[in-house]
Motif scaffolding. Structure first.
Motif, PDB file in Angstrom:
ATOM      1  N   ALA A 310       0.825  -1.206   0.000  1.00 18.98           N
ATOM      2  CA  ALA A 310       0.000   0.000   0.000  1.00 18.98           C
ATOM      3  C   ALA A 310       0.859   1.256   0.000  1.00 18.98           C
ATOM      4  CB  ALA A 310      -0.928   0.004   1.216  1.00 18.98           C
ATOM      5  N   ILE A 311       0.370   2.283  -0.703  1.00 18.43           N
ATOM      6  CA  ILE A 311       1.022   3.584  -0.749  1.00 18.43           C
ATOM      7  C   ILE A 311      -0.054   4.663  -0.726  1.00 18.43           C
ATOM      8  CG2 ILE A 311       1.089   3.639  -3.290  1.00 18.43           C
ATOM      9  CD1 ILE A 311       3.811   5.123  -3.003  1.00 18.43           C
ATOM     10  N   VAL A 312       0.283   5.816  -0.184  1.00 15.62           N
ATOM     11  CA  VAL A 312      -0.646   6.952  -0.207  1.00 15.62           C
ATOM     12  C   VAL A 312      -0.047   8.077  -1.041  1.00 15.62           C
ATOM     13  CG1 VAL A 312      -1.951   6.569   1.906  1.00 15.62           C
ATOM     14  CG2 VAL A 312       0.293   7.647   2.059  1.00 15.62           C
ATOM     15  N   ILE A 313      -0.925   8.854  -1.676  1.00 16.93           N
ATOM     16  CA  ILE A 313      -0.522  10.016  -2.462  1.00 16.93           C
ATOM     17  C   ILE A 313      -1.456  11.172  -2.130  1.00 16.93           C
ATOM     18  CG2 ILE A 313       0.397   8.609  -4.338  1.00 16.93           C
ATOM     19  CD1 ILE A 313      -2.141   9.363  -5.970  1.00 16.93           C
ATOM     20  N   GLY A 314      -1.096  12.369  -2.589  1.00 14.33           N
ATOM     21  CA  GLY A 314      -1.954  13.527  -2.408  1.00 14.33           C
ATOM     22  C   GLY A 314      -2.212  13.836  -0.943  1.00 14.33           C
ATOM     23  N   ASP A 315      -3.420  14.299  -0.639  1.00 13.88           N
ATOM     24  CA  ASP A 315      -3.758  14.680   0.736  1.00 13.88           C
ATOM     25  C   ASP A 315      -3.610  13.518   1.706  1.00 13.88           C
ATOM     26  OD1 ASP A 315      -4.271  17.251   0.000  1.00 13.88           O
ATOM     27  OD2 ASP A 315      -6.446  17.150   0.238  1.00 13.88           O
ATOM     28  N   ALA A 316      -3.801  12.312   1.249  1.00 11.73           N
ATOM     29  CA  ALA A 316      -3.655  11.155   2.133  1.00 11.73           C
ATOM     30  C   ALA A 316      -2.233  11.036   2.651  1.00 11.73           C
ATOM     31  CB  ALA A 316      -4.049   9.873   1.395  1.00 11.73           C
ATOM     32  N   ALA A 317      -1.263  11.477   1.854  1.00  7.00           N
ATOM     33  CA  ALA A 317       0.142  11.403   2.247  1.00  7.00           C
ATOM     34  C   ALA A 317       0.653  12.705   2.833  1.00  7.00           C
ATOM     35  CB  ALA A 317       1.000  11.038   1.033  1.00  7.00           C
ATOM     36  N   HIS A 318       0.191  13.836   2.276  1.00 10.04           N
ATOM     37  CA  HIS A 318       0.834  15.110   2.622  1.00 10.04           C
ATOM     38  C   HIS A 318      -0.126  16.287   2.456  1.00 10.04           C
ATOM     39  CE1 HIS A 318       1.060  15.460  -1.762  1.00 10.04           C
ATOM     40  NE2 HIS A 318       1.771  14.333  -1.800  1.00 10.04           N
ATOM     41  N   ALA A 319      -1.301  16.211   3.057  1.00 15.15           N
ATOM     42  CA  ALA A 319      -2.240  17.332   2.982  1.00 15.15           C
ATOM     43  C   ALA A 319      -1.518  18.615   3.373  1.00 15.15           C
ATOM     44  CB  ALA A 319      -3.431  17.084   3.901  1.00 15.15           C
ATOM     45  N   VAL A 320      -1.697  19.652   2.578  1.00 18.25           N
ATOM     46  CA  VAL A 320      -0.967  20.899   2.750  1.00 18.25           C
ATOM     47  C   VAL A 320      -1.967  22.036   2.919  1.00 18.25           C
ATOM     48  CG1 VAL A 320      -0.859  21.179   0.240  1.00 18.25           C
ATOM     49  CG2 VAL A 320       0.770  22.401   1.670  1.00 18.25           C
ATOM     50  N   THR A 321      -1.605  23.043   3.688  1.00 14.08           N
ATOM     51  CA  THR A 321      -2.467  24.221   3.798  1.00 14.08           C
ATOM     52  C   THR A 321      -2.536  24.901   2.426  1.00 14.08           C
ATOM     53  OG1 THR A 321      -0.649  25.683   4.465  1.00 14.08           O
ATOM     54  CG2 THR A 321      -1.837  24.515   6.223  1.00 14.08           C
ATOM     55  N   PRO A 322      -3.586  25.677   2.156  1.00 14.07           N
ATOM     56  CA  PRO A 322      -3.801  26.162   0.782  1.00 14.07           C
ATOM     57  C   PRO A 322      -3.040  27.418   0.399  1.00 14.07           C
ATOM     58  CG  PRO A 322      -5.640  26.791   2.181  1.00 14.07           C
ATOM     59  CD  PRO A 322      -4.747  25.930   3.032  1.00 14.07           C
ATOM     60  N   HIS A 323      -2.207  27.950   1.291  1.00 12.15           N
ATOM     61  CA  HIS A 323      -1.654  29.281   1.082  1.00 12.15           C
ATOM     62  C   HIS A 323      -0.758  29.393  -0.151  1.00 12.15           C
ATOM     63  CE1 HIS A 323      -2.620  28.911   5.407  1.00 12.15           C
ATOM     64  NE2 HIS A 323      -3.064  30.129   5.252  1.00 12.15           N
ATOM     65  N   ALA A 324      -0.089  28.306  -0.538  1.00 11.74           N
ATOM     66  CA  ALA A 324       0.784  28.360  -1.715  1.00 11.74           C
ATOM     67  C   ALA A 324       0.068  27.943  -2.991  1.00 11.74           C
ATOM     68  CB  ALA A 324       2.010  27.470  -1.505  1.00 11.74           C
ATOM     69  N   GLY A 325      -1.201  27.555  -2.890  1.00  9.75           N
ATOM     70  CA  GLY A 325      -1.978  27.192  -4.073  1.00  9.75           C
ATOM     71  C   GLY A 325      -1.454  25.977  -4.806  1.00  9.75           C
ATOM     72  N   GLN A 326      -0.905  24.998  -4.055  1.00 14.08           N
ATOM     73  CA  GLN A 326      -0.260  23.859  -4.701  1.00 14.08           C
ATOM     74  C   GLN A 326      -0.862  22.509  -4.325  1.00 14.08           C
ATOM     75  OE1 GLN A 326       2.431  23.106  -6.905  1.00 14.08           O
ATOM     76  NE2 GLN A 326       2.019  25.160  -7.644  1.00 14.08           N
ATOM     77  N   GLY A 327      -1.932  22.476  -3.545  1.00 14.51           N
ATOM     78  CA  GLY A 327      -2.465  21.203  -3.066  1.00 14.51           C
ATOM     79  C   GLY A 327      -2.786  20.219  -4.175  1.00 14.51           C
ATOM     80  N   CYS A 328      -3.640  20.619  -5.129  1.00 15.22           N
ATOM     81  CA  CYS A 328      -4.005  19.697  -6.199  1.00 15.22           C
ATOM     82  C   CYS A 328      -2.846  19.499  -7.165  1.00 15.22           C
ATOM     83  CB  CYS A 328      -5.257  20.167  -6.922  1.00 15.22           C
ATOM     84  SG  CYS A 328      -5.010  21.437  -8.177  1.00 15.22           S
ATOM     85  N   ASN A 329      -1.949  20.473  -7.242  1.00 17.23           N
ATOM     86  CA  ASN A 329      -0.840  20.395  -8.191  1.00 17.23           C
ATOM     87  C   ASN A 329       0.184  19.335  -7.794  1.00 17.23           C
ATOM     88  OD1 ASN A 329      -1.398  22.813 -10.084  1.00 17.23           O
ATOM     89  ND2 ASN A 329      -1.649  23.656  -8.046  1.00 17.23           N
ATOM     90  N   ILE A 330       0.554  19.300  -6.518  1.00 14.21           N
ATOM     91  CA  ILE A 330       1.516  18.273  -6.118  1.00 14.21           C
ATOM     92  C   ILE A 330       0.856  16.896  -6.078  1.00 14.21           C
ATOM     93  CG2 ILE A 330       3.131  19.796  -4.943  1.00 14.21           C
ATOM     94  CD1 ILE A 330       1.851  19.080  -2.296  1.00 14.21           C
ATOM     95  N   THR A 331      -0.457  16.862  -5.940  1.00 11.94           N
ATOM     96  CA  THR A 331      -1.182  15.596  -6.042  1.00 11.94           C
ATOM     97  C   THR A 331      -1.101  15.048  -7.465  1.00 11.94           C
ATOM     98  OG1 THR A 331      -2.699  16.132  -4.244  1.00 11.94           O
ATOM     99  CG2 THR A 331      -3.465  14.533  -5.858  1.00 11.94           C
TER     100      THR A 331
END
Length: 425
Positions: A310-331
């Motif tokens: 099993a592996i996690v990606i996106g918010d499951a692995a590294h949910a980030v605050t929205p201030h840099a506008g990169q949440g969906c991008n690094i996902t």
């Protein structure tokens, strides 16, 4: 032989991963609810680092109803100009532009990426109303609420901040233990261009077909105060408005009903919070539509994002605050990289080595984004405060120049010498 891959979660991360992985593998997506591309329709910034990847994969911009980001406006609390930056990532760095889009539009197009016969490979099997209730990371098995069992060579957790897959990887840890709050929320609403044009001082925002982007305005008491208003285009017709402030009485409400979103906040409550620090033109942005309160959260870093099968990606692995506008991008970056490292894997025995390479590429880069986001939100950790703040120029060059996993491998720094990935410049 293609791998059998089970993806938990049919959001942006899950469908992106399905799109990239289906080219070589058999993919099943378990989505807990019904996919309705008219709901959760808030705005997202799909910045050049991920939009470039999506365009190369075959995502069609014409299906997204985007506006291209051209400007970032820094304004004072009376809407006076402080600094206007021309934000053209394609002209500056090459690659792709950065765009603003409604989440539902992006989600629908990612569903096409995962399931349409227009793309190579076998379309992913997306199963709706399949709520995962148990995960066995070592055995590669998941169970759904209705009693079904699914087994794969690899389980991918794209199941968000409350990830059951993350809990399984961490040995059954209570999901809530790794979620962090920061006494910060956003009041979110939107308004039409027609409504915005009723306020002459916002004329610079009213022609998104020629100039579009994001406005950021700090409170009268300065950027040290954890309060600011953002507004950004989400289409040629709409503007998203986001007001950051402290949680106050909402802390107890968030905790008691165990949610991160409280709907239908009275306008009077938002006015009470922002009127002392902002001119009326800013406060009035919240008077046109319903307002929701969103709790700002991230997760404690994991030593490794995978264990067993099993592996996690996106918010499951590294949910980030929205201030840099990169949440969906690094996902989306995660999804593309996972597809790259697994493309030639034809035996379950080779998965672990591929995931180690994935982690080597992704972990430091994601940590860099998370730290920058906390800096922008004035919520730095003690460890953050021991480091020099990341400059806007440094962040732009490292993040916006990303060209995908294959290109990044060629530019990878030795371990311990930086964020792990250099950009193209």
């Amino acid at each position: 032989m293609p791998l059998k891959i089970i993806i938990c979660g049919g959001g942006v991360g899950g469908l992106s991963a399905a799109g990239y992985l289906r080219a070589k593998h058999d993919v099943t997506v378990l989505e807990r609810g019904t996919l309705d591309f008219r709901t959760d329709d808030y705005g997202l910034s799909v910045v050049s680092n991920s939009f470039n990847l999506l365009q190369k994969a075959g995502i069609k911009a014409e299906n997204l109803d985007t506006v291209v980001m051209t400007h970032v406006w820094l304004r004072g609390p009376n809407n006076e100009e402080i600094k206007t930056t021309y934000f053209d990532t394609k002209a500056r760095f090459g690659g792709a532009p950065s765009v603003l889009v409604k989440r539902a539009k992006l989600h629908k197009e990612l569903m096409r990426f995962a399931t349409s016969t227009e793309f190579s490979g076998t379309p992913a099997n997306v199963i709706e109303n399949a709520k995962v209730t148990r995960v066995d990371a070592l055995a590669g098995k998941v169970w759904t609420e209705d009693g079904r069992e699914f087994e794969g060579d690899l389980i991918i957790g794209a199941d968000g901040i409350h990830s059951l897959v993350r809990s399984a990887i961490l040995g059954g840890q209570d999901i809530l233990e790794s979620i962090r709050t920061h006494d910060t929320l956003t009041f979110m609403t939107e308004l039409s261009m027609e409504d915005l044009r009723s306020e002459p001082s916002f004329a610079y925002l009213c022609e998104p077909q020629t100039q579009a982007g994001l406005i950021s305005a700090h409170a009268k008491r300065g950027p040290h105060l954890n309060k600011r208003i953002l507004a950004y285009h989400t289409s040629l017709h709409n503007l998203q408005v986001v007001g950051y402030t402290s949680e106050k009485e909402f802390t107890e409400k968030f905790d008691s009903i165990k949610t991160a979103i409280i709907r239908d906040i009275p306008v009077s409550r938002v006015v009470e919070d922002f009127a002392p620090d902002y001119a009326e033109c800013f406060v009035n942005l919240f008077r046109h539509n319903k307002i929701d309160a969103w709790r700002i959260r991230d997760v404690a870093p994991m030593d490794s994002w995978f264990s067993g099968k099993a592996i996690v990606i996106g918010d499951a692995a590294h949910a980030v605050t929205p201030h840099a506008g990169q949440g969906c991008n690094i996902t989306i970056e995660d999804a593309e990289a996972l597809g790259y490292f697994l493309q030639d894997v034809d035996s379950p025995d080779a998965i672990s080595d591929a995931l180690e390479k994935f982690m080597s590429l992704r972990k430091d880069r994601v940590a860099f984004v998370i730290r920058r986001s906390r800096e922008l939100g004035n919520i730095r950790t003690d460890e953050d405060k021991t480091k020099e703040p990341i400059t806007a120029e440094e962040f732009a060059r490292e993040i916006y120049t990303y060209q995908g996993a294959e290109h990044a491998l060629k530019a990878q720094k030795p371990p311990g010498t930086g964020i792990g990935i250099k950009g193209t410049n």
